[in-house]
Design a protein around this motif. Structure first.
Motif, PDB file in Angstrom:
ATOM      1  N   GLN A  40       0.685  -1.574  -0.097  1.00 42.78           N
ATOM      2  CA  GLN A  40      -0.052  -0.012   0.091  1.00 42.78           C
ATOM      3  C   GLN A  40       0.775   1.412   0.175  1.00 42.78           C
ATOM      4  OE1 GLN A  40      -2.249  -0.871   4.203  1.00 42.78           O
ATOM      5  NE2 GLN A  40      -4.358  -1.436   2.649  1.00 42.78           N
ATOM      6  N   LEU A  41       1.471   1.395   0.733  1.00 43.18           N
ATOM      7  CA  LEU A  41       2.861   2.208   0.691  1.00 43.18           C
ATOM      8  C   LEU A  41       3.363   2.656  -0.770  1.00 43.18           C
ATOM      9  CD1 LEU A  41       4.472   4.292   2.397  1.00 43.18           C
ATOM     10  CD2 LEU A  41       5.815   2.679   2.910  1.00 43.18           C
ATOM     11  N   GLU A  42       3.721   1.242  -0.911  1.00 42.29           N
ATOM     12  CA  GLU A  42       4.893   1.556  -2.373  1.00 42.29           C
ATOM     13  C   GLU A  42       3.395   2.002  -3.246  1.00 42.29           C
ATOM     14  OE1 GLU A  42       6.845   2.193  -5.826  1.00 42.29           O
ATOM     15  OE2 GLU A  42       8.262   2.033  -3.383  1.00 42.29           O
ATOM     16  N   GLU A  43       2.578   1.681  -3.901  1.00 44.48           N
ATOM     17  CA  GLU A  43       1.669   1.929  -4.437  1.00 44.48           C
ATOM     18  C   GLU A  43       1.315   3.659  -4.577  1.00 44.48           C
ATOM     19  OE1 GLU A  43      -2.930   0.997  -6.406  1.00 44.48           O
ATOM     20  OE2 GLU A  43      -2.362   0.905  -3.817  1.00 44.48           O
ATOM     21  N   VAL A  44       0.895   4.008  -3.132  1.00 44.44           N
ATOM     22  CA  VAL A  44       0.599   5.693  -3.337  1.00 44.44           C
ATOM     23  C   VAL A  44       2.283   6.571  -3.284  1.00 44.44           C
ATOM     24  CG1 VAL A  44       0.178   7.737  -1.615  1.00 44.44           C
ATOM     25  CG2 VAL A  44      -1.074   5.413  -1.573  1.00 44.44           C
ATOM     26  N   LEU A  45       3.396   5.998  -3.193  1.00 43.29           N
ATOM     27  CA  LEU A  45       4.902   6.557  -3.676  1.00 43.29           C
ATOM     28  C   LEU A  45       5.052   6.488  -5.184  1.00 43.29           C
ATOM     29  CD1 LEU A  45       6.962   5.697  -0.342  1.00 43.29           C
ATOM     30  CD2 LEU A  45       5.252   8.002  -0.880  1.00 43.29           C
ATOM     31  N   GLY A  46       4.769   5.276  -5.331  1.00 46.21           N
ATOM     32  CA  GLY A  46       4.775   4.700  -6.515  1.00 46.21           C
ATOM     33  C   GLY A  46       4.050   6.076  -7.443  1.00 46.21           C
ATOM     34  N   VAL A  47       3.141   5.954  -6.846  1.00 47.59           N
ATOM     35  CA  VAL A  47       1.656   6.600  -8.503  1.00 47.59           C
ATOM     36  C   VAL A  47       2.039   8.565  -7.904  1.00 47.59           C
ATOM     37  CG1 VAL A  47       0.014   7.558  -8.818  1.00 47.59           C
ATOM     38  CG2 VAL A  47       0.406   5.389  -8.455  1.00 47.59           C
ATOM     39  N   ASN A  48       2.271   9.002  -6.848  1.00 48.36           N
ATOM     40  CA  ASN A  48       2.288  10.498  -6.399  1.00 48.36           C
ATOM     41  C   ASN A  48       3.675  10.669  -6.374  1.00 48.36           C
ATOM     42  OD1 ASN A  48      -0.375   9.688  -6.378  1.00 48.36           O
ATOM     43  ND2 ASN A  48      -0.197   9.322  -3.742  1.00 48.36           N
ATOM     44  N   VAL A  49       4.921   9.765  -6.059  1.00 51.48           N
ATOM     45  CA  VAL A  49       6.461  10.830  -5.899  1.00 51.48           C
ATOM     46  C   VAL A  49       6.740  10.803  -7.191  1.00 51.48           C
ATOM     47  CG1 VAL A  49       8.185  10.726  -4.530  1.00 51.48           C
ATOM     48  CG2 VAL A  49       6.150  11.187  -3.541  1.00 51.48           C
ATOM     49  N   LYS A  50       6.656   9.169  -7.745  1.00 54.27           N
ATOM     50  CA  LYS A  50       7.856   8.062  -8.589  1.00 54.27           C
ATOM     51  C   LYS A  50       7.202   9.541 -10.046  1.00 54.27           C
ATOM     52  CE  LYS A  50       9.308   4.222  -6.201  1.00 54.27           C
ATOM     53  NZ  LYS A  50      10.447   3.067  -6.198  1.00 54.27           N
ATOM     54  N   GLY A  51       6.291   8.920  -9.904  1.00 56.18           N
ATOM     55  CA  GLY A  51       4.951   9.538 -11.285  1.00 56.18           C
ATOM     56  C   GLY A  51       5.458  10.937 -11.527  1.00 56.18           C
ATOM     57  N   THR A  52       5.613  11.635 -10.040  1.00 57.04           N
ATOM     58  CA  THR A  52       5.820  13.429 -10.895  1.00 57.04           C
ATOM     59  C   THR A  52       7.010  13.365 -10.915  1.00 57.04           C
ATOM     60  OG1 THR A  52       4.217  13.794  -9.138  1.00 57.04           O
ATOM     61  CG2 THR A  52       6.130  15.642  -9.013  1.00 57.04           C
ATOM     62  N   PHE A  53       8.462  12.722 -10.786  1.00 61.24           N
ATOM     63  CA  PHE A  53       9.266  12.523 -11.655  1.00 61.24           C
ATOM     64  C   PHE A  53      10.130  12.464 -12.606  1.00 61.24           C
ATOM     65  CE2 PHE A  53      11.034  13.290  -6.651  1.00 61.24           C
ATOM     66  CZ  PHE A  53      11.968  13.128  -7.361  1.00 61.24           C
ATOM     67  N   TYR A  54       9.103  10.984 -12.961  1.00 60.66           N
ATOM     68  CA  TYR A  54       9.233  10.454 -14.134  1.00 60.66           C
ATOM     69  C   TYR A  54       8.463  11.513 -15.260  1.00 60.66           C
ATOM     70  CZ  TYR A  54      10.558   6.008 -11.921  1.00 60.66           C
ATOM     71  OH  TYR A  54      11.114   5.314 -10.909  1.00 60.66           O
ATOM     72  N   ALA A  55       7.210  11.974 -14.708  1.00 58.23           N
ATOM     73  CA  ALA A  55       6.771  12.599 -16.061  1.00 58.23           C
ATOM     74  C   ALA A  55       7.179  13.843 -16.073  1.00 58.23           C
ATOM     75  CB  ALA A  55       5.135  12.613 -15.341  1.00 58.23           C
ATOM     76  N   VAL A  56       7.832  14.168 -15.298  1.00 61.50           N
ATOM     77  CA  VAL A  56       8.659  14.878 -15.941  1.00 61.50           C
ATOM     78  C   VAL A  56       9.824  14.731 -16.302  1.00 61.50           C
ATOM     79  CG1 VAL A  56      10.158  17.462 -14.586  1.00 61.50           C
ATOM     80  CG2 VAL A  56       7.986  17.340 -13.630  1.00 61.50           C
ATOM     81  N   GLN A  57      10.765  14.945 -16.377  1.00 57.83           N
ATOM     82  CA  GLN A  57      11.515  13.951 -16.598  1.00 57.83           C
ATOM     83  C   GLN A  57      11.221  13.971 -18.158  1.00 57.83           C
ATOM     84  OE1 GLN A  57      13.623  10.476 -13.918  1.00 57.83           O
ATOM     85  NE2 GLN A  57      15.113  11.356 -13.606  1.00 57.83           N
ATOM     86  N   ALA A  58      10.114  12.741 -18.234  1.00 59.56           N
ATOM     87  CA  ALA A  58      10.089  12.654 -19.707  1.00 59.56           C
ATOM     88  C   ALA A  58      10.056  13.649 -20.899  1.00 59.56           C
ATOM     89  CB  ALA A  58       8.442  11.304 -19.320  1.00 59.56           C
ATOM     90  N   CYS A  59       9.550  14.776 -20.093  1.00 60.23           N
ATOM     91  CA  CYS A  59       9.202  16.497 -20.611  1.00 60.23           C
ATOM     92  C   CYS A  59      10.125  17.077 -20.679  1.00 60.23           C
ATOM     93  CB  CYS A  59       7.449  16.182 -20.139  1.00 60.23           C
ATOM     94  SG  CYS A  59       6.260  15.513 -20.493  1.00 60.23           S
ATOM     95  N   LEU A  60      11.070  16.387 -20.069  1.00 59.10           N
ATOM     96  CA  LEU A  60      11.753  18.089 -19.940  1.00 59.10           C
ATOM     97  C   LEU A  60      12.645  18.777 -21.703  1.00 59.10           C
ATOM     98  CD1 LEU A  60      14.395  16.851 -17.019  1.00 59.10           C
ATOM     99  CD2 LEU A  60      13.266  18.966 -17.214  1.00 59.10           C
TER     100      LEU A  60
END
Length: 258
Positions: free
Chosen positions: A107-127
């Motif tokens: 449950q912890l990994e799911e939330v951090l995966g979408v909310n935190v890692k998802g932010t990093f990955y989306a920004v990196q992909a669009c840089l």
């Protein structure tokens, strides 16, 4: 002033709730809008409703922001469709309920995966696309929960939303030389499908705690996102702005006048 005609905007988690409200505002303003989510059915419904609201194009791209390769493919698809990306609204997020006493690693990994890692990955992909824009904008959907307030059952959610603000401050410094701003919106209680699922008692209690006397709408968040996306907002970066009807202001419920 504040012209968004022809600007290319990617909104993750854009098929419903706050994301859909953001997409609606940008579409009405004439931007080219790409909405992304995991459910193709919800995306198709969203695009059907948004198409024709403004002069820009509206497309849907299915993606999972917790997967870096999926974010890379998402950015490539939007760049191919619109010729670039001027604005990234990193909005995708989840808020399942779990108390500390029973929260599982999954449950912890799911939330951090979408909310935190998802932010990093989306920004990196669009840089690359945001840099090429010359006036790139990154707008994060954080929350008052975590950075300002807390709520039982959402310790993992609150931590993830606070983490987004830590990311924002350093990202804003790193990306400023490329003409990219990075800001965050902190919604309060916004009337979305997810909030409605909390039940009428929760909604009534939260409404009583808001000095403005009403829950917010997804479009309330969209209006601020649209302003932060403009060229005129180019000197604003690394900032977090609460959109909550004054919810975080009272010292106690007694301070809220009927």
């Amino acid at each position: 002033m504040f012209d968004l005609q022809g600007r290319s905007v990617l909104i993750t988690g854009g098929s419903k709730g706050i994301g859909r409200g953001i997409a609606t505002v940008f579409a009405k303003a004439g931007a080219n809008v790409a909405v992304s989510a995991r459910s193709q059915d919800q995306l198709d419904t969203c695009v059907g409703d948004l198409d024709g609201l403004g002069s820009g194009k509206v497309i849907a791209v299915r993606a999972d922001v917790s997967d870096r390769d999926s974010c890379t493919a998402l950015a490539e698809a939007v760049t191919d469709a619109f010729g670039g990306i001027d604005v990234l609204c990193a909005n995708a997020g989840i808020f399942p309920d779990a108390r500390l006493s029973t929260m599982t690693p999954e449950q912890l990994e799911e939330v951090l995966g979408v909310n935190v890692k998802g932010t990093f990955y989306a920004v990196q992909a669009c840089l690359d696309a945001l840099t090429a824009s010359g006036s790139g904008r990154v707008i994060l959907t954080s929350s008052i929960t975590g950075p300002i307030t807390g709520f039982p059952g959402w310790s993992h959610y609150g931590a993830s939303k606070s983490a987004q603000l830590g990311f924002m401050r350093t990202a804003a410094i790193e990306l400023a030389p490329h003409g990219i701003t990075v800001n965050a919106i902190l919604p309060g209680n916004i009337l979305t499908e997810g909030l409605a699922d909390m039940g009428p008692d929760y909604l009534a209690g939260m409404t009583r705690s808001i000095p403005a006397g009403a829950l917010g709408t997804p479009e309330d968040i969209g209006h601020l996102a649209a302003f932060l996306a403009t060229r005129e907002a180019g000197y604003i970066t690394g900032q977090s702005i609460a959109v909550d009807g004054g919810q975080v202001l009272p010292e106690s419920p007694d301070a809220v006048t009927p």
